[in-house]
Enzyme design. Structure first.
Site, PDB file in Angstrom:
ATOM      1  CG  HIS A 124     -46.366 -20.562  22.503  1.00 50.65           C
ATOM      2  ND1 HIS A 124     -45.769 -19.936  23.701  1.00 50.65           N
ATOM      3  CD2 HIS A 124     -46.552 -19.349  21.849  1.00 50.65           C
ATOM      4  CE1 HIS A 124     -45.689 -18.733  23.549  1.00 50.65           C
ATOM      5  NE2 HIS A 124     -46.140 -18.240  22.508  1.00 50.65           N
ATOM      6  CG  HIS A 167     -47.193 -16.105  18.160  1.00 51.39           C
ATOM      7  ND1 HIS A 167     -47.778 -15.156  18.849  1.00 51.39           N
ATOM      8  CD2 HIS A 167     -46.126 -16.765  18.683  1.00 51.39           C
ATOM      9  CE1 HIS A 167     -47.437 -15.314  20.197  1.00 51.39           C
ATOM     10  NE2 HIS A 167     -46.244 -16.200  19.784  1.00 51.39           N
ATOM     11  CG  LEU A 168     -51.550 -19.686  13.357  1.00 52.66           C
ATOM     12  CD1 LEU A 168     -52.772 -20.516  13.185  1.00 52.66           C
ATOM     13  CD2 LEU A 168     -50.206 -20.272  12.932  1.00 52.66           C
ATOM     14  NE  ARG A 169     -46.754 -12.826  13.866  1.00 48.98           N
ATOM     15  CZ  ARG A 169     -46.220 -12.809  15.065  1.00 48.98           C
ATOM     16  NH1 ARG A 169     -47.172 -12.421  16.164  1.00 48.98           N
ATOM     17  NH2 ARG A 169     -44.869 -12.683  15.224  1.00 48.98           N
ATOM     18  CG  HIS A 201     -44.189 -13.948  27.749  1.00 45.75           C
ATOM     19  ND1 HIS A 201     -43.878 -13.973  26.586  1.00 45.75           N
ATOM     20  CD2 HIS A 201     -43.565 -12.840  28.596  1.00 45.75           C
ATOM     21  CE1 HIS A 201     -42.599 -13.301  26.560  1.00 45.75           C
ATOM     22  NE2 HIS A 201     -42.713 -12.590  27.461  1.00 45.75           N
ATOM     23  CG  HIS A 212     -42.125 -18.638  25.928  1.00 41.55           C
ATOM     24  ND1 HIS A 212     -42.199 -17.764  26.783  1.00 41.55           N
ATOM     25  CD2 HIS A 212     -42.812 -17.938  24.886  1.00 41.55           C
ATOM     26  CE1 HIS A 212     -42.790 -16.903  26.840  1.00 41.55           C
ATOM     27  NE2 HIS A 212     -43.253 -16.965  25.520  1.00 41.55           N
ATOM     28  CG  ASN A 214     -39.114 -11.497  25.355  1.00 35.72           C
ATOM     29  OD1 ASN A 214     -38.349 -11.705  26.094  1.00 35.72           O
ATOM     30  ND2 ASN A 214     -40.034 -10.470  25.343  1.00 35.72           N
ATOM     31  CG  ASP A 221     -42.682 -18.160  21.025  1.00 36.33           C
ATOM     32  OD1 ASP A 221     -43.708 -17.835  20.576  1.00 36.33           O
ATOM     33  OD2 ASP A 221     -41.701 -17.458  21.593  1.00 36.33           O
ATOM     34  CG  HIS A 266     -41.663 -10.698  13.132  1.00 35.25           C
ATOM     35  ND1 HIS A 266     -42.724 -10.015  13.742  1.00 35.25           N
ATOM     36  CD2 HIS A 266     -41.143 -11.389  13.884  1.00 35.25           C
ATOM     37  CE1 HIS A 266     -42.780 -10.089  15.018  1.00 35.25           C
ATOM     38  NE2 HIS A 266     -41.822 -10.904  15.293  1.00 35.25           N
TER      39      HIS A 266
END
Length: 433
Positions: free
Chosen positions: A64, A66-68, A185, A238, A286, A313, A317
């Site tokens: 899990h 997030h590579l954006r 999720h 998660h 979250n 996760d 940012h």
């Protein structure tokens, strides 16, 4: 035949193979060629990695992250994310589809795989996760066959729980045709209302709106019931509450095809951290940080086998996005470069979690959840290896992260145990200084 790599003199801990002993590893042509003692004679001109005093594990896999990319390359790119993963000891990461545009079709899935391949062996492998619904809008299913053919290993609308029960039933049924798990999720937003932290005594004292624990468990319960009806594969992302964990435990006992993951921050931090950090947005994620009984339940779930994997996760940012008031800040922290060290220091070192379970939760567990290559170092397996220094102490310094993200609640923590080298397909892609 390639020159090969000999990892010599380390303590090999391979739970899937039942091995915990001093062993050499000979890697060649992307695979494990031999495992044994005194392999120097068989290694020929292979490069040597001296692992004396170090632990040698089957490569860690993150389910899990997030590579954006595409769409938010200012926060992270596929290249920086995969390099950060390698720096954290991960040999593979599963990339969530909540990019811009959403990874809900074959051509885009193929594009991000090509971007990962262009990294040129300088980071971890990447496995894309496709969207459950087109645009993650929860209205129409994405093309699962197309996504599977393009390399997707699972399906998820990530932060957007698929609230339409009829559509989820169809998703389970169609995903089953391609042997794909549905990753949810689990957050009923009619109960959570997007609140910035967990609902409880701390949120009341701080005057902040809170997400009740039942927002997660109600969603898990609904998803399990539909999984039971369809025979679908559900993976709970998660998971963070004791009640949701108990539901998963019962589902497994009833023979449902359900698995779950937890994150390091939900294993070592509680909602008290929001107050003690003076509302630092580094504590806003979250699911939110929960209460002490939830944390204790999750640790019990690690040990009794209810929890299948530890995932990061990883949600980077831009610093400016987090440099706002608590309620306005986006959810999410980075985790690829701290996950293994945090869990080792806070759970393995004090004896709360065994070394074998630690390795299982980071490697064979994740591999089995999604049927990914790896998870063991038996001959013929992928030559993906995490070399770990159990005695090394390092302070978490976000300014030294490889990731573009800097937001972590572990900044300044001194942790015992850290990756020493990461090997992907038989090549050293990262090594500690």
């Amino acid at each position: 035949m390639s020159r090969g790599l000999l990892i010599r003199g380390g303590r090999l801990v391979d739970p899937a193979a039942g091995v915990d002993a001093s062993r050499d590893l000979l890697l060649r042509d992307g695979l494990v060629e031999r495992v044994g003692e005194g392999l120097e004679g068989a290694a020929g001109d292979a490069e040597v990695l001296d692992a004396s005093g170090l632990l040698v594990f089957p490569g860690f896999i993150d389910l899990h992250a997030h590579l954006r990319e595409p769409g938010r390359e200012y926060a992270e790119t596929i290249h920086t994310g995969l390099a950060a993963a390698a720096a954290g000891g991960f040999t593979a990461v599963c990339a969530m589809p909540n990019t811009n545009p959403v990874v809900d079709n074959g051509p885009l899935c193929e594009h991000i795989r090509a971007r990962a391949a262009a990294a040129g062996g300088k980071g971890a492998r990447m496995y894309p996760i496709g969207a459950i619904s087109k645009g993650q809008k929860g209205e129409e299913l994405a093309e699962y066959g197309e996504l599977r053919e393009a390399g997707a290993v699972a399906l998820s609308d990530d932060g957007k729980w698929l609230a339409d029960g009829g559509l989820l039933r169809s998703a389970y049924e169609h995903a089953g045709l391609f042997d794909l798990a549905i990753i949810q999720h689990c957050e009923d937003k009619s109960l959570s209302n997007g609140a910035p932290m967990h609902e409880g005594a701390v949120s009341t004292r701080l005057g902040l709106a809170g997400q009740p624990a039942i927002a997660e468990s109600a969603a898990v319960a609904r998803d399990l019931l539909i999984a039971g009806l369809t025979g679908g594969r559900l993976h709970v992302a998660h998971l963070s509450t004791a009640q949701a964990l108990e539901l998963v435990r019962r589902g497994k006992a009833d023979g449902l095809r359900v698995t779950c993951e937890v994150t390091p921050h939900h294993l070592v931090l509680t909602d008290v951290e929001v107050a003690s950090s003076s509302f630092s947005t580094r504590t806003k994620m979250n699911p939110p940080l929960r209460e002490a009984p939830d944390l204790a339940a999750l640790i019990a779930g690690l040990n009794d086998g209810t929890i299948d994997a530890i995932a990061t996760d990883h949600a980077p940012h831009h610093p400016d996005e987090k440099a706002v008031d608590y309620e306005s800040a986006p959810f999410g922290i980075v985790g690829l470069e701290t996950a293994a060290s945090v869990v080792h220091d806070r759970l393995v070192v004090p004896g709360i979690l065994s070394l074998e379970r630690f390795v299982w939760l980071f490697s064979p567990g994740p591999a089995r959840v999604l049927g990914l290559p790896g998870g063991t170092l038996t001959p013929g397996s992928p030559a993906d290896v995490t070399v770990f220094a159990p005695e090394v102490r390092r302070k978490v310094d976000p300014n030294r992260f490889v990731s573009k993200g800097r937001s972590t609640p572990f900044a300044g923590w001194e942790l015992q145990g850290a990756p020493a080298a990461t090997v992907v397909a038989g090549r050293i892609v990262w090594r500690a200084e």
